[in-house]
Design a protein around this motif. Structure first.
Motif, short mmCIF file in Angstrom:
data_model
loop_
_atom_site.label_atom_id
_atom_site.label_comp_id
_atom_site.label_asym_id
_atom_site.label_seq_id
_atom_site.Cartn_x
_atom_site.Cartn_y
_atom_site.Cartn_z
N GLU A 14 -21.52 -1.13 7.82
CA GLU A 14 -22.72 -0.34 7.52
C GLU A 14 -23.97 -1.10 7.96
OE1 GLU A 14 -24.67 0.41 3.34
OE2 GLU A 14 -22.98 1.77 3.61
N GLU A 15 -24.82 -0.44 8.73
CA GLU A 15 -26.05 -1.09 9.19
C GLU A 15 -27.10 -1.05 8.08
OE1 GLU A 15 -27.97 -1.08 13.40
OE2 GLU A 15 -28.76 0.65 12.33
N ASN A 16 -27.75 -2.18 7.84
CA ASN A 16 -28.77 -2.29 6.80
C ASN A 16 -30.03 -2.91 7.37
OD1 ASN A 16 -27.20 -1.72 4.16
ND2 ASN A 16 -25.88 -3.10 5.30
N ASN B 107 -32.46 -5.08 11.73
CA ASN B 107 -31.20 -4.51 11.25
C ASN B 107 -30.09 -5.54 11.32
OD1 ASN B 107 -32.20 -1.91 10.71
ND2 ASN B 107 -32.03 -1.36 12.85
N THR C 161 -25.66 -5.84 10.45
CA THR C 161 -24.40 -5.18 10.10
C THR C 161 -23.35 -6.24 9.81
OG1 THR C 161 -24.93 -3.37 11.62
CG2 THR C 161 -22.64 -3.55 10.89
N SER D 249 -23.60 -8.86 12.69
CA SER D 249 -24.22 -8.50 13.96
C SER D 249 -25.71 -8.35 13.71
CB SER D 249 -23.63 -7.19 14.46
OG SER D 249 -24.31 -6.76 15.62
N VAL D 250 -26.50 -9.15 14.43
CA VAL D 250 -27.95 -9.08 14.31
C VAL D 250 -28.53 -9.26 15.71
CG1 VAL D 250 -28.20 -11.53 13.75
CG2 VAL D 250 -29.97 -9.95 13.06
#
Length: 69
Positions: free
Chosen positions: A10-12, A37, A39, A51-52
């Motif tokens: 989920e991307e935050n 963002n 993830t 993942s950034v």
């Protein structure tokens, strides 16, 4: 809530980066900046693969707890 509680895949949006000034600077250099963002890709052995900024980075659970989403 801290990044450690994020659902995998989920991307935050990063709301705030805490910790000492040295820790915040290190995380900013890696791409963990407010408004960006992130993830969570997987959690392995207490560490997170995230993942950034189109990069995959491994961070400890302790460090992930300083990143608020």
């Amino acid at each position: 809530m801290p990044l450690t509680l994020a659902n995998i895949g989920e991307e935050n949006m990063i709301r705030r980066v805490g910790g000492s000034p040295d820790v915040r600077k290190h995380l900013e250099d890696l791409g963990f900046v407010a408004g960006g963002n992130v993830t969570v890709i997987s959690a392995i052995g207490g560490n997170l693969i995230v993942s950034v900024k189109e990069s995959r980075i491994a961070i400890s659970r302790e460090t992930a707890g300083k990143i608020m989403i």
